[in-house]
Design an enzyme around this catalytic site. Structure first.
Site, short mmCIF file in Angstrom:
data_model
loop_
_atom_site.label_atom_id
_atom_site.label_comp_id
_atom_site.label_asym_id
_atom_site.label_seq_id
_atom_site.Cartn_x
_atom_site.Cartn_y
_atom_site.Cartn_z
CD GLU A 139 -3.07 -1.45 5.35
OE1 GLU A 139 -3.11 -2.52 5.99
OE2 GLU A 139 -2.53 -0.41 5.79
CD GLU A 140 -1.10 2.35 7.62
OE1 GLU A 140 -1.81 1.91 8.57
OE2 GLU A 140 0.07 1.97 7.43
CG ASP A 187 -2.53 4.40 2.98
OD1 ASP A 187 -2.19 3.30 2.52
OD2 ASP A 187 -3.31 4.53 3.94
CG HIS A 194 -0.42 0.07 2.53
ND1 HIS A 194 -0.12 1.27 3.16
CD2 HIS A 194 -0.11 -0.90 3.43
CE1 HIS A 194 0.35 1.02 4.38
NE2 HIS A 194 0.37 -0.28 4.57
CG HIS A 246 0.78 3.23 12.41
ND1 HIS A 246 -0.50 2.76 12.66
CD2 HIS A 246 1.14 2.70 11.22
CE1 HIS A 246 -0.88 1.97 11.69
NE2 HIS A 246 0.10 1.91 10.79
CG ASP A 291 1.30 -3.77 5.16
OD1 ASP A 291 2.14 -2.93 5.52
OD2 ASP A 291 0.08 -3.64 5.34
CG ASP A 336 2.70 0.25 7.81
OD1 ASP A 336 2.31 -0.34 6.81
OD2 ASP A 336 1.98 0.43 8.81
#
Length: 413
Positions: free
Chosen positions: A176-177, A81, A79, A382, A199, A142
């Site tokens: 995705e997040e 984002d 992903h 994150h 991922d 990520d």
């Protein structure tokens, strides 16, 4: 610098944070900035059918088979984002070569330190090279690690036609997040029999068990009366919100759980005497325990309504995704053993671990595309303490190349 690291550093320089408050798809137009880069790179590498979904920001492409006996199509997905939980703008990655095993000062001016006491797994990387943040943003490993590793695999396969393989499908997804990565995923265009998301975390990890997930929004309606004459009249919504939270199991919170243990996580709270709101996510690997957790939230609301009056507490519980284990077992475990064998060939011990979260692969597995998750090499996603090991990323790119050359033709017979 190796190809995979050059690609990674390029990709993290592009701001792609998604927005959970947006109603658009993609949630942020800036995700197109990376999508267009990847589309152009695929074209330059020789992926003739590379395609960019100009409406919803998905990138697709295929490498035709050069082995006529290898009749299955294997997919790889990552992903674009990054999480809205920390800034993803103006990322300034720093490479630490030959890490000495000591605390890492991320930002001297602000006194931000990543310590081995708080993050003991750092010690596993002594002597390795790490990429860290400057302490003001996340890193973007990520999932830009996964993107860089897939793109490096594509480059390796196309530059080495002697490597025999079946048809290979590639896709990069937005959002995705924020749980919307597969909302407009075109399964027919992707055209894979099965796939891997890239991922995950540390080198060697393979995942095909994820949380069952739901959200719970608790709206509480009170009755505000001047406190001087409130006796037997006032119903304090904020106090009821606190009471609701206290009725949930204290030991079933993220900070007290690990491995297969589920939780209730209070994401947001707001309110006053008249109105209050609580927002939770509910997680559990076990489907029965998951259903019990959701029922428990509803039961607490019902109890408080009996106590304070019907309609005072409203619980809105919605499922988000489910454990892909139900779709991987028993027919697709060959995807797990094949990944483990590829790691073994590279001298790495595979570790099958549960995901304490979800991936695009979980949703895709329930849409008919079995899709376990592979390591991408990063840690502490994150947030500002995110980092990735260079040697891990290089090995993962090699692992993907080995998997791309696997023949899965007879695996479903």
């Amino acid at each position: 610098m190796s190809e995979v690291i050059d690609r990674f550093l390029k990709y993290v320089s592009i701001h792609t944070t998604s927005d959970e408050e947006s109603q658009a798809s993609p949630s942020t137009a800036r995700q197109f900035d990376l999508a267009r880069v990847l589309y152009n790179e695929l074209k330059q590498l020789g992926v003739e059918d590379a395609y960019l979904d100009e409406e919803h920001c998905y990138v697709y492409g295929h490498i035709p088979a050069n082995d006529e006996n290898n009749t299955k199509t294997l997919g790889f997905i990552a992903h674009m984002d990054t999480s809205p939980e920390a800034s993803g703008k103006d990322i300034k990655p720093r490479i630490i070569e030959n890490y000495d095993g000591k605390d890492i000062c991320l930002n001297n001016e602000q006194g931000i330190v990543m310590s081995t006491l708080d993050f003991p797994e750092l010690l596993d990387y002594k002597g390795k090279s790490l990429i860290v943040t400057d302490g003001t943003t996340l890193l973007g490993s990520d999932d830009k690690s996964g993107i860089a590793e897939i793109m490096t695999m594509v480059s390796t396969i196309l530059k080495n036609p002697a490597k025999k393989h079946g048809r290979i499908a590639i896709a990069f997804t937005p959002d995705e997040e924020i749980g919307c990565g597969t909302a407009y995923f075109d399964l027919e265009r992707f055209g894979a029999d099965f796939a891997y998301t890239v991922d995950g975390g540390a080198l060697g990890e393979i995942e095909y068990e994820n949380f069952n997930a739901a959200s719970a929004v608790i709206n509480i309606h009170g009755r505000n009366v001047h406190p001087g004459e409130a006796k037997n009249k006032m119903i304090n919504a904020a106090a009821i919100a606190m009471e609701f939270e206290k009725m949930l199991p204290e030991d079933q919170k993220p900070e007290y759980t690990e491995k297969y243990e589920g939780f209730f996580h209070l994401l947001e709270m707001s309110g006053n005497t008249s109105e209050a709101k609580l927002v939770y996510i509910i997680r559990d690997h076990d489907r029965a325990k998951f259903e019990a957790k959701k029922s428990g939230v509803v039961s607490i609301a019902e109890f408080l309504n009996k106590k304070y009056g019907e309609g005072r507490v409203e619980a809105i519980v919605k499922d988000s995704y489910y454990n892909m284990k139900e779709k991987i077992e028993p027919d697709y475990l060959f995807l797990i053993t094949s990944a483990a064998e590829a790691l073994k060939e590279l001298g790495i011990e595979a570790r099958v671990v549960p995901i304490r979260g979800g991936t695009d692969g979980a949703a895709l597995s329930y849409k008919g595309l079995p899709c376990p998750n592979l390591c991408a090499g990063g840690h502490n996603f994150h947030g500002i303490y995110e980092y990735v090991c260079i040697e891990s990323m290089e090995k993962i790119a090699e692992m993907l190349t080995l998997l791309a050359c696997c023949d899965f033709t007879d695996c479903l017979k």
